[in-house]
Design a protein around this motif. Structure first.
Motif, PDB file in Angstrom:
ATOM      1  N   TYR A 121      65.317 -63.751 -22.998  1.00 38.84           N
ATOM      2  CA  TYR A 121      64.500 -63.873 -23.448  1.00 38.84           C
ATOM      3  C   TYR A 121      64.389 -62.487 -24.279  1.00 38.84           C
ATOM      4  O   TYR A 121      64.612 -61.947 -24.444  1.00 38.84           O
ATOM      5  N   GLY A 122      63.705 -62.823 -26.573  1.00 38.67           N
ATOM      6  CA  GLY A 122      63.473 -62.017 -26.766  1.00 38.67           C
ATOM      7  C   GLY A 122      61.842 -62.475 -27.486  1.00 38.67           C
ATOM      8  O   GLY A 122      61.865 -63.659 -27.816  1.00 38.67           O
ATOM      9  N   THR A 123      61.661 -61.635 -28.016  1.00 40.90           N
ATOM     10  CA  THR A 123      60.815 -61.504 -28.581  1.00 40.90           C
ATOM     11  C   THR A 123      60.516 -62.477 -30.305  1.00 40.90           C
ATOM     12  O   THR A 123      59.658 -63.441 -30.523  1.00 40.90           O
ATOM     13  N   THR A 153      65.304 -66.287 -28.138  1.00 42.28           N
ATOM     14  CA  THR A 153      65.401 -67.134 -26.949  1.00 42.28           C
ATOM     15  C   THR A 153      66.826 -67.725 -26.405  1.00 42.28           C
ATOM     16  O   THR A 153      67.110 -69.092 -26.745  1.00 42.28           O
ATOM     17  N   THR A 165      61.240 -68.348 -30.115  1.00 42.79           N
ATOM     18  CA  THR A 165      60.722 -67.776 -28.857  1.00 42.79           C
ATOM     19  C   THR A 165      59.221 -68.485 -28.961  1.00 42.79           C
ATOM     20  O   THR A 165      58.481 -68.747 -27.955  1.00 42.79           O
ATOM     21  N   SER A 202      62.731 -51.892 -19.050  1.00 41.26           N
ATOM     22  CA  SER A 202      62.743 -51.733 -20.148  1.00 41.26           C
ATOM     23  C   SER A 202      61.685 -51.484 -20.845  1.00 41.26           C
ATOM     24  O   SER A 202      60.474 -53.043 -20.669  1.00 41.26           O
ATOM     25  N   GLU A 203      61.074 -51.662 -22.020  1.00 44.80           N
ATOM     26  CA  GLU A 203      59.759 -51.774 -23.059  1.00 44.80           C
ATOM     27  C   GLU A 203      59.687 -53.614 -23.088  1.00 44.80           C
ATOM     28  O   GLU A 203      58.680 -53.645 -23.607  1.00 44.80           O
ATOM     29  N   SER A 204      61.073 -54.115 -22.848  1.00 50.60           N
ATOM     30  CA  SER A 204      60.604 -55.105 -23.583  1.00 50.60           C
ATOM     31  C   SER A 204      60.021 -56.186 -22.377  1.00 50.60           C
ATOM     32  O   SER A 204      59.737 -57.532 -22.842  1.00 50.60           O
ATOM     33  N   GLU A 205      59.682 -55.605 -20.916  1.00 49.82           N
ATOM     34  CA  GLU A 205      59.271 -55.839 -19.827  1.00 49.82           C
ATOM     35  C   GLU A 205      58.310 -56.454 -20.335  1.00 49.82           C
ATOM     36  O   GLU A 205      58.191 -57.488 -19.493  1.00 49.82           O
ATOM     37  N   HIS A 263      56.324 -58.435 -22.590  1.00 48.92           N
ATOM     38  CA  HIS A 263      56.697 -58.939 -23.129  1.00 48.92           C
ATOM     39  C   HIS A 263      57.023 -60.547 -22.366  1.00 48.92           C
ATOM     40  O   HIS A 263      56.916 -61.507 -22.338  1.00 48.92           O
TER      41      HIS A 263
END
Length: 136
Positions: free
Chosen positions: A9-11, A14, A34, A66-69, A71
Motif C-alpha cells: 500500500y502507498g498513498t 499500490t 490507490t 511507520s508514519e504510513s501506518e 493510512h
C-alpha cells in the motif's frame, strides 16, 4: 486452492502481487492508483478466487509503526467493510523497496526503467508475497 493477493500500500500507488492457484509462485500483478484500489480488488475477487489478502506492514528499525501506518489502517477498515469474506494478514515489509530496486539492477533493467516507481511497487508486493510463501 485459491490465490493469495499481496498489497504494498502507498498513498498514491499500490503494488499488487498474486500467487498461482497452488500458492507456489508469487508474481507481480499490477500497480493501481490507490484511489481505485478497493474497486480493483472487488472486481478482481469477483473473477478470481482469493483466500487471503497479505498487506505489508511498514516498521521502523526499532520495530515501531511507520508514519504510513495511519493510512494503511484506514484502508484496512475499508477493505474489511467492502470484502469481509477474505481475511487479512499483515507482513513486515521493511527493506522491500530497496530489495525491489536491487532486483531491478540485478535483472539488467536500464537506469531509465529503474525510475519507474510503479514497477518498484509491484516488485515490492511480489517480495512481500514471496517471503510469506517461504515462511509457510
Amino acid at each position: 486452492m485459491a490465490r493469495i493477493l499481496a498489497i504494498d500500500y502507498g498513498t498514491k500507488r499500490t503494488g499488487l502481487a498474486v500467487t498461482d492457484e497452488l500458492q507456489i509462485i508469487a508474481s507481480g500483478l499490477t500497480t493501481v492508483n490507490t484511489k481505485e484500489l478497493i474497486e480493483f480488488l472487488k472486481d478482481y475477487t469477483n473473477s478470481e478466487a482469493v483466500e487471503l489478502f497479505l498487506v505489508g506492514e511498514p516498521k521502523q528499525m526499532d520495530n515501531s509503526a511507520s508514519e504510513s501506518e495511519i493510512h494503511i489502517m484506514k484502508f484496512l477498515e475499508a477493505l474489511k467493510k467492502e470484502i469481509p469474506s477474505i481475511p487479512i494478514k499483515r507482513v513486515d515489509e521493511r527493506f522491500t523497496s530497496k530489495m525491489a530496486f536491487q532486483t531491478m539492477i540485478d535483472s539488467g533493467l536500464k537506469k531509465n526503467q529503474r525510475k519507474n516507481k510503479a514497477l518498484i511497487d509491484e516488485i515490492s508486493a511480489t517480495l512481500i508475497l514471496q517471503s510469506y510463501l517461504y515462511s509457510k
